[in-house]
Write a protein that holds these residues in place. Sequence first.
Motif, PDB file in Angstrom:
ATOM      1  N   ILE A   1       0.850  -1.182   0.000  1.00 37.97           N
ATOM      2  CA  ILE A   1       0.000   0.000   0.000  1.00 37.97           C
ATOM      3  C   ILE A   1       0.886   1.232   0.000  1.00 37.97           C
ATOM      4  CG2 ILE A   1      -1.792   1.266   1.233  1.00 37.97           C
ATOM      5  CD1 ILE A   1      -2.749  -1.282   2.424  1.00 37.97           C
ATOM      6  N   MET A   2       0.671   2.092  -0.987  1.00 39.39           N
ATOM      7  CA  MET A   2       1.401   3.357  -1.033  1.00 39.39           C
ATOM      8  C   MET A   2       0.472   4.460  -0.542  1.00 39.39           C
ATOM      9  SD  MET A   2       3.802   5.531  -1.948  1.00 39.39           S
ATOM     10  CE  MET A   2       4.985   5.043  -3.209  1.00 39.39           C
ATOM     11  N   GLY A   3       0.874   5.153   0.490  1.00 38.06           N
ATOM     12  CA  GLY A   3       0.085   6.275   0.979  1.00 38.06           C
ATOM     13  C   GLY A   3       0.466   7.544   0.238  1.00 38.06           C
ATOM     14  N   LEU A   4      -0.523   8.360  -0.095  1.00 41.15           N
ATOM     15  CA  LEU A   4      -0.249   9.617  -0.781  1.00 41.15           C
ATOM     16  C   LEU A   4      -0.874  10.724   0.061  1.00 41.15           C
ATOM     17  CD1 LEU A   4       0.973  10.662  -3.437  1.00 41.15           C
ATOM     18  CD2 LEU A   4      -1.291  10.510  -4.431  1.00 41.15           C
ATOM     19  N   VAL A   5      -0.041  11.589   0.649  1.00 36.42           N
ATOM     20  CA  VAL A   5      -0.594  12.624   1.519  1.00 36.42           C
ATOM     21  C   VAL A   5      -0.257  14.006   0.979  1.00 36.42           C
ATOM     22  CG1 VAL A   5      -0.492  11.206   3.583  1.00 36.42           C
ATOM     23  CG2 VAL A   5       1.426  12.673   3.022  1.00 36.42           C
TER      24      VAL A   5
ATOM     25  N   PHE B   1      -6.034 -10.927  -0.809  1.00 36.45           N
ATOM     26  CA  PHE B   1      -5.997 -11.016  -2.268  1.00 36.45           C
ATOM     27  C   PHE B   1      -4.745 -10.409  -2.884  1.00 36.45           C
ATOM     28  CE2 PHE B   1     -10.543 -10.764  -1.051  1.00 36.45           C
ATOM     29  CZ  PHE B   1     -10.832 -12.097  -1.276  1.00 36.45           C
ATOM     30  N   GLY B   2      -3.801 -10.002  -2.043  1.00 41.00           N
ATOM     31  CA  GLY B   2      -2.549  -9.470  -2.570  1.00 41.00           C
ATOM     32  C   GLY B   2      -2.730  -8.278  -3.481  1.00 41.00           C
ATOM     33  N   LEU B   3      -3.647  -7.389  -3.108  1.00 42.27           N
ATOM     34  CA  LEU B   3      -3.889  -6.215  -3.941  1.00 42.27           C
ATOM     35  C   LEU B   3      -2.769  -5.195  -3.757  1.00 42.27           C
ATOM     36  CD1 LEU B   3      -7.635  -5.640  -3.094  1.00 42.27           C
ATOM     37  CD2 LEU B   3      -6.739  -6.391  -5.276  1.00 42.27           C
ATOM     38  N   THR B   4      -2.561  -4.392  -4.760  1.00 38.84           N
ATOM     39  CA  THR B   4      -1.681  -3.241  -4.637  1.00 38.84           C
ATOM     40  C   THR B   4      -2.591  -2.023  -4.521  1.00 38.84           C
ATOM     41  OG1 THR B   4      -0.231  -4.380  -6.160  1.00 38.84           O
ATOM     42  CG2 THR B   4       0.288  -2.087  -5.670  1.00 38.84           C
ATOM     43  N   ILE B   5      -2.321  -1.170  -3.541  1.00 42.11           N
ATOM     44  CA  ILE B   5      -3.250  -0.068  -3.288  1.00 42.11           C
ATOM     45  C   ILE B   5      -2.516   1.270  -3.269  1.00 42.11           C
ATOM     46  CG2 ILE B   5      -4.868   0.940  -1.611  1.00 42.11           C
ATOM     47  CD1 ILE B   5      -5.642  -1.805  -0.746  1.00 42.11           C
ATOM     48  N   LEU B   6      -3.115   2.259  -3.921  1.00 41.35           N
ATOM     49  CA  LEU B   6      -2.672   3.650  -3.750  1.00 41.35           C
ATOM     50  C   LEU B   6      -3.690   4.302  -2.837  1.00 41.35           C
ATOM     51  CD1 LEU B   6      -0.689   5.901  -4.626  1.00 41.35           C
ATOM     52  CD2 LEU B   6      -2.364   6.545  -6.338  1.00 41.35           C
ATOM     53  N   PHE B   7      -3.254   4.647  -1.622  1.00 41.36           N
ATOM     54  CA  PHE B   7      -4.169   5.133  -0.601  1.00 41.36           C
ATOM     55  C   PHE B   7      -3.968   6.635  -0.421  1.00 41.36           C
ATOM     56  CE2 PHE B   7      -5.840   5.934   3.576  1.00 41.36           C
ATOM     57  CZ  PHE B   7      -6.901   5.063   3.701  1.00 41.36           C
ATOM     58  N   ILE B   8      -4.969   7.418  -0.893  1.00 44.03           N
ATOM     59  CA  ILE B   8      -4.848   8.873  -0.852  1.00 44.03           C
ATOM     60  C   ILE B   8      -5.579   9.400   0.374  1.00 44.03           C
ATOM     61  CG2 ILE B   8      -5.418  10.998  -2.068  1.00 44.03           C
ATOM     62  CD1 ILE B   8      -5.405   9.355  -4.642  1.00 44.03           C
ATOM     63  N   SER B   9      -4.918  10.244   1.165  1.00 45.35           N
ATOM     64  CA  SER B   9      -5.595  10.805   2.321  1.00 45.35           C
ATOM     65  C   SER B   9      -4.902  12.083   2.753  1.00 45.35           C
ATOM     66  CB  SER B   9      -5.595   9.803   3.470  1.00 45.35           C
ATOM     67  OG  SER B   9      -6.245  10.353   4.580  1.00 45.35           O
ATOM     68  N   HIS B  10      -5.671  13.000   3.360  1.00 43.33           N
ATOM     69  CA  HIS B  10      -5.032  14.168   3.945  1.00 43.33           C
ATOM     70  C   HIS B  10      -4.742  13.892   5.416  1.00 43.33           C
ATOM     71  CE1 HIS B  10      -9.152  14.590   5.270  1.00 43.33           C
ATOM     72  NE2 HIS B  10      -8.699  15.352   6.225  1.00 43.33           N
ATOM     73  N   ASN B  11      -5.236  12.752   5.904  1.00 43.62           N
ATOM     74  CA  ASN B  11      -5.116  12.415   7.315  1.00 43.62           C
ATOM     75  C   ASN B  11      -3.873  11.554   7.535  1.00 43.62           C
ATOM     76  OD1 ASN B  11      -5.389  11.307   9.879  1.00 43.62           O
ATOM     77  ND2 ASN B  11      -7.618  11.452   9.785  1.00 43.62           N
ATOM     78  N   LEU B  12      -2.842  12.161   8.114  1.00 46.03           N
ATOM     79  CA  LEU B  12      -1.569  11.458   8.266  1.00 46.03           C
ATOM     80  C   LEU B  12      -1.697  10.218   9.139  1.00 46.03           C
ATOM     81  CD1 LEU B  12       0.755  14.534   8.766  1.00 46.03           C
ATOM     82  CD2 LEU B  12       0.651  13.035   6.795  1.00 46.03           C
ATOM     83  N   ALA B  13      -2.510  10.317  10.190  1.00 46.79           N
ATOM     84  CA  ALA B  13      -2.636   9.192  11.109  1.00 46.79           C
ATOM     85  C   ALA B  13      -3.213   7.971  10.392  1.00 46.79           C
ATOM     86  CB  ALA B  13      -3.509   9.583  12.293  1.00 46.79           C
ATOM     87  N   VAL B  14      -4.199   8.210   9.534  1.00 45.07           N
ATOM     88  CA  VAL B  14      -4.809   7.098   8.800  1.00 45.07           C
ATOM     89  C   VAL B  14      -3.779   6.462   7.866  1.00 45.07           C
ATOM     90  CG1 VAL B  14      -6.490   6.566   7.003  1.00 45.07           C
ATOM     91  CG2 VAL B  14      -7.170   7.947   8.950  1.00 45.07           C
ATOM     92  N   VAL B  15      -3.009   7.311   7.189  1.00 43.63           N
ATOM     93  CA  VAL B  15      -1.996   6.784   6.270  1.00 43.63           C
ATOM     94  C   VAL B  15      -0.970   5.943   7.039  1.00 43.63           C
ATOM     95  CG1 VAL B  15      -0.107   7.442   4.750  1.00 43.63           C
ATOM     96  CG2 VAL B  15      -2.301   8.578   4.560  1.00 43.63           C
TER      97      VAL B  15
END
Lengths: 563, 301
Positions: free
Chosen positions: A339-343, A502-516
Amino acid sequence: MLTVQDLTVRFPSRFGDFTAIKGVSLSVAPGEIHGLVGESGAGKSTIGAAVIGLLQSPGYVAEGSMTLQDTDLRTLSTDQAHKMRGKRISMIFQDPQTSLNPLMTVQDQLVETIQAHEDISKTQARKRAIDLLEEIGIKNAETRIRAYPHQFSGGMRQRVVIALALCTDPDLIIADEPTTALDVAVQSQVLGLIRRLADTRQIGFLLITHDIGVIAQIADRVTVLRHGIVMETGKTAQVLGKPKNPYTVDLMKAVPPLDRRLDRFLVPGEDRKSDTDRDQAKGDKAEKWLLAGQKDPATGLAINDLSVRFVGERTSLWRKPKPFIALNNVSLDVRPGTIMGLVGESGSGKSTLAKAITGLVKPALGTIRLQDLDLPHGRDRGRHHPSRRLIQMVFQDPFSSLNARHRIGYILGEPLLHYGFEPDAKLRRNLVADMLELVGLTPDAIDKYPHQFSGGQRQRIAVARTLLARPKFLICDEPTSALDVSIQAQILNLLKDLQATFGLTILFISHNLAVVRQMADDVTVLRYGKVVETGKVEDVFERPRAEYTKELLALTPVTPSDW
Amino acid sequence: MLAFIKRREPFWLFVHSPSAMIAAFLTALIILGALFAPLIAPSNPYDLSSFSLMDGLLPPVWQDGGRSAFLLGTDDQGRDMISSILYGARLSLVIGLTAMVIATVLGVGLGLAAGYFGGRFDAVIMRIADVQLALPAILTALLIDGIARGILPTEIQQNMRVTVLTLAIALSLWVNFARTARASTFVEKNKEYVEAAIIMGQHPLRIMLIQILPNIVGPLLVIMTVDLASAILLEATLSFLGIGLPADSPSLGTLIRIGMQFLLSGEWWILWIPTVFLIVLVVAINVLGDFLRDIFNPGLR
């Protein structure tokens, strides 16, 4: 100063009264910030409205007393209440875009308010307004006061709203979600201002918010509400640090911490035992079906020097408008199965990047590759391009991401039909029902319409829809920012489970640093369309290199871990 | 008694709105009367042999000289007014409904596509719509009628009158639908469910018809009812001006035109009865349209 005793607010309806607030007692002392926290529908705003006498008809105060110093707020006539509003109690609203009149200059609005409550000349009122603006930190107040609201930035505009609330020198200010619409940096400034005003001017604040971090940062005392009933009240450190009420305990557990990573959130009503049971018994068919489609190894995504430009504002009739650069040479590497977080703050280009990946926006330069597959830009990517299935997206707003006019069964059946997985209507229905169980809903949801579900349930449905495309790469654009914390925790748990299974690859976009921090393996920080920093999530959060990242981390309101 | 109806649902609102109920009752009555005209009308106004000049200019039954065989009197040819009106309403409604349906299909189709694709396509469609809007509806209808008269041979012309009239009315009404559909589509196409469908790679036609159309149907329904009333009025106007239906197969407008000749000669019923009938029909349909608008305005629910 403000004392509310056994307040009960009812909304009459044809089928008996709906009691929104039941026997709530609270008090605010001069110079004190009293936090009112609870999830949506808890009745936070209703209390604020009752105190200031602006309850929406047909709601009415059924029982209890409200006094401000020696004035009984319940027995005031309409006229008296009108004079008291603004003069002694003011209000700060959530959205600075709409709480100022866009057609009046700041000066006119301030002078009008001051003159409405005090018999002073216009020049005196104006002088007072300028002093106020300077006090709350607006530079060049002398000239800025003649500007219109749209000429201020979001944070400055909220300062003007505060000045407006302040200009009659009230005893009490009700702040209803004053920083929810603001970015962290601006939020921290506005919160600092509120704290300073409470300390220097001895104004009492009733601070209504759903954000526990905000409460932890500035409130002296806090009242936790649920379904219109006080769950717990007391000093902030005591209530949030050592909660006694089981609801508060659960609520605190659902708040994502910034400084460490939890494996799973403990969610009230979803204990782990029943959860593993579910995985084995229910949703079994859907899980097998999904796993059958995941035979090939996980897929990564590589973005190289991506730039997106939008047509800018035209400044002259003859010259070409300067392009607005939304993304500037962004490179990003999402490793397969992670999972890649994008903040980033609003306007940093997070969503534009998501749109470029899905082909909704056409980049000017750069390449996007999904493992070995080159993704053409924008409309050049045909409707039948394989990435149309492999890349799926979970949207921010669960209220508009599902078509309100179709049943859940139809919405979820669409990907199965569209990608030709299951032409048989009956089998398709079975699979959809099973998939609903896999994401934690009951199969009878299949014949309902989206409006019959809560935000969290709808987000589960949205996740189910993406899974039914058998995707390899998932983009989650602020998937929980419209949800309450306890619901957010459930959705984050669900996403983590599905990603692991399921071994998904995820781009996780959030402005919330704690969630990322909770979700991501890697993280990328964006600002003004440029990558500021990227790296492993522990490295970036614990040893940030860029100044901007350090600043973001420092300004994010958190609950201290040593409580 | 009505406890099984969900509150604030359209039907609940309907039974709680007297004006909507009365309007619906009147509209239904007129539609049924027109539909079953051959069964309930005392005589056939198209059959020239069935009436005689001897019965001409009889007043309604409550006035001196009225006869019970002709409840609302007769015109100068001896035609029974009730029968003429029922048959006339039949023609008016058929023309109005058909024109409305054609305008809906044409307008919604173009508006949806213009809103969805935007850009140059949108610009072209909407400029055509603007030109159309600049011409009064009657002028458009006159134009089409004139062209039809010019190119069609005389024998066919008589048979084509209804078709030409319907097309003329439809062409002057489609703009309303196109503009509304386009505006609503603009709002809907930026919603995330549409983006989800685009990402999935669904066909644009499918996105427009299956995803967007059901979400914009509310305002379109309102326009459909209001424009039905407009279509009926427009037909009446054209027939009144003499370019609509001929006197031997009269619609409501034709009846009013015939009645005009007797306006000042004392035979008031020949003009007034079809006029009042037309007013009631149009007002009732308009009230229904207003009611639908209220239903689809979430602020009022």
